[in-house]
Write a protein that holds these residues in place. Structure first.
Motif, mmCIF file in Angstrom:
data_model
loop_
_atom_site.group_PDB
_atom_site.id
_atom_site.type_symbol
_atom_site.label_atom_id
_atom_site.label_comp_id
_atom_site.label_asym_id
_atom_site.label_seq_id
_atom_site.Cartn_x
_atom_site.Cartn_y
_atom_site.Cartn_z
ATOM 1 N N ASN A 100 -7.101 -29.971 -10.646
ATOM 2 C CA ASN A 100 -7.680 -28.955 -9.765
ATOM 3 C C ASN A 100 -8.426 -27.875 -10.524
ATOM 4 O O ASN A 100 -9.232 -27.139 -9.946
ATOM 5 N N GLY A 101 -8.134 -27.730 -11.819
ATOM 6 C CA GLY A 101 -8.796 -26.671 -12.565
ATOM 7 C C GLY A 101 -8.577 -26.793 -14.058
ATOM 8 O O GLY A 101 -7.777 -27.608 -14.526
ATOM 9 N N PHE A 102 -9.329 -25.978 -14.789
ATOM 10 C CA PHE A 102 -9.252 -25.960 -16.242
ATOM 11 C C PHE A 102 -9.202 -24.519 -16.709
ATOM 12 O O PHE A 102 -10.085 -23.726 -16.407
ATOM 13 N N LEU A 103 -8.161 -24.177 -17.430
ATOM 14 C CA LEU A 103 -7.955 -22.829 -17.933
ATOM 15 C C LEU A 103 -7.980 -22.863 -19.448
ATOM 16 O O LEU A 103 -7.460 -23.793 -20.065
ATOM 17 N N LEU A 104 -8.569 -21.854 -20.044
ATOM 18 C CA LEU A 104 -8.742 -21.823 -21.487
ATOM 19 C C LEU A 104 -7.619 -21.041 -22.154
ATOM 20 O O LEU A 104 -7.336 -19.911 -21.786
ATOM 21 N N LYS A 105 -7.014 -21.659 -23.160
ATOM 22 C CA LYS A 105 -5.944 -20.978 -23.877
ATOM 23 C C LYS A 105 -6.441 -19.699 -24.548
ATOM 24 O O LYS A 105 -5.688 -18.734 -24.686
ATOM 25 N N ALA A 106 -7.688 -19.711 -24.960
ATOM 26 C CA ALA A 106 -8.241 -18.559 -25.659
ATOM 27 C C ALA A 106 -8.891 -17.562 -24.699
ATOM 28 O O ALA A 106 -9.523 -16.605 -25.134
ATOM 29 N N GLY A 107 -8.742 -17.775 -23.409
ATOM 30 C CA GLY A 107 -9.390 -16.905 -22.434
ATOM 31 C C GLY A 107 -8.639 -15.612 -22.194
ATOM 32 O O GLY A 107 -7.559 -15.368 -22.736
ATOM 33 N N ASP A 108 -9.212 -14.783 -21.348
ATOM 34 C CA ASP A 108 -8.597 -13.523 -20.951
ATOM 35 C C ASP A 108 -7.337 -13.816 -20.135
ATOM 36 O O ASP A 108 -7.375 -14.662 -19.230
ATOM 37 N N PRO A 109 -6.217 -13.156 -20.429
ATOM 38 C CA PRO A 109 -4.997 -13.382 -19.640
ATOM 39 C C PRO A 109 -5.208 -13.217 -18.141
ATOM 40 O O PRO A 109 -4.566 -13.895 -17.337
ATOM 41 N N ARG A 110 -6.127 -12.334 -17.768
ATOM 42 C CA ARG A 110 -6.399 -12.138 -16.341
ATOM 43 C C ARG A 110 -7.004 -13.395 -15.720
ATOM 44 O O ARG A 110 -6.805 -13.660 -14.532
ATOM 45 N N GLU A 111 -7.756 -14.152 -16.528
ATOM 46 C CA GLU A 111 -8.330 -15.396 -16.020
ATOM 47 C C GLU A 111 -7.232 -16.423 -15.745
ATOM 48 O O GLU A 111 -7.330 -17.204 -14.793
ATOM 49 N N LEU A 112 -6.203 -16.431 -16.571
ATOM 50 C CA LEU A 112 -5.086 -17.348 -16.362
ATOM 51 C C LEU A 112 -4.377 -17.022 -15.054
ATOM 52 O O LEU A 112 -4.096 -17.919 -14.241
ATOM 53 N N ILE A 113 -4.103 -15.758 -14.840
ATOM 54 C CA ILE A 113 -3.428 -15.339 -13.602
ATOM 55 C C ILE A 113 -4.295 -15.658 -12.388
ATOM 56 O O ILE A 113 -3.823 -16.211 -11.389
#
Length: 220
Positions: A100-113
């Motif tokens: 359903n989606g792809f989240l980046l480990k190196a991304g902004d924590p807010r993007e993960l949430i």
């Protein structure tokens, strides 16, 4: 409603970090962790979480096989892959498994949430930067000599309203968010989304988003 999440990563420090980030949001509860894909599938079957976060490479059953297993063990669980820009080939394969989606480990924590909230609500969480990379990858694949032309052909089959819906899918919006943006009932949006997927001949919202980028309908 609190979003119940399970996560899998073979690195304990990554799991601690992800749990810490997600626990900062009172609307999210991490209800289990696993170090392998196989263990994650068992965990999801027991917990029936709203969202599963899956590392793409793990021992004992990698993330790709885990996605397929999750679909069988807990069909109502949305799956988001934890990835890096250097692993696009795995992301492409994961599309076919129904991520359903792809989240980046190196991304902004807010993007993960935000990503967890988006996939839990039925949306597709796809970074515009990653979508562009995937579209470029598809352009370079010999078995897809004219992906832009193919995407444009698919786009031509959509009605104007379906194009509006696809554009917002490309932005990663949930059905509820699309309904608000287009001033439509959410049930109407669901009908449009189903029609868009069928007309584009794709299996999920993320694949539809890729078509939106390939065709130029959405630009990151």
């Amino acid at each position: 409603m609190v979003i119940r999440v399970v996560l899998a990563d073979d690195e304990a420090l990554i799991r601690v970090g992800v749990r810490t980030i997600l626990s900062a949001d009172p609307g999210i509860a991490v209800v289990g962790e696993a170090a392998t894909g196989a263990a994650l599938v068992d965990l999801a079957a027991a917990e029936r979480p709203d969202v599963a976060l899956v590392d793409i490479q793990m021992p004992g059953g990698d993330g790709l096989s885990a996605i397929a297993g999750l679909r069988r063990a807990s069909p109502g669980t949305a799956v988001a892959v934890l990835t890096t820009f250097g692993r696009d080939e795995y992301v492409v394969r994961a599309l076919g498994e129904g991520a359903n989606g792809f989240l980046l480990k190196a991304g902004d924590p807010r993007e993960l949430i935000a990503g967890v909230h988006t996939v839990a609500a039925g949306g597709a969480c796809l970074s515009p930067r990653l979508a562009r990379r995937l579209a470029e990858r598809f352009r370079s694949e010999p078995e897809r000599p004219e992906p832009a032309a193919d995407a444009a052909r698919r786009l031509a089959a959509l009605s104007p309203r379906e194009r509006d819906v696809l554009a917002l899918l490309g932005e990663g919006l949930s059905n509820a968010a699309i309904a608000r943006r287009l001033h439509l009932a959410e049930d109407t949006v669901k009908t449009h989304v189903s029609s868009v997927l069928a007309r584009l001949d794709v299996g999920n919202r993320v694949q539809a988003a890729i078509v939106a980028y390939q065709s130029g309908l959405v630009r990151g």
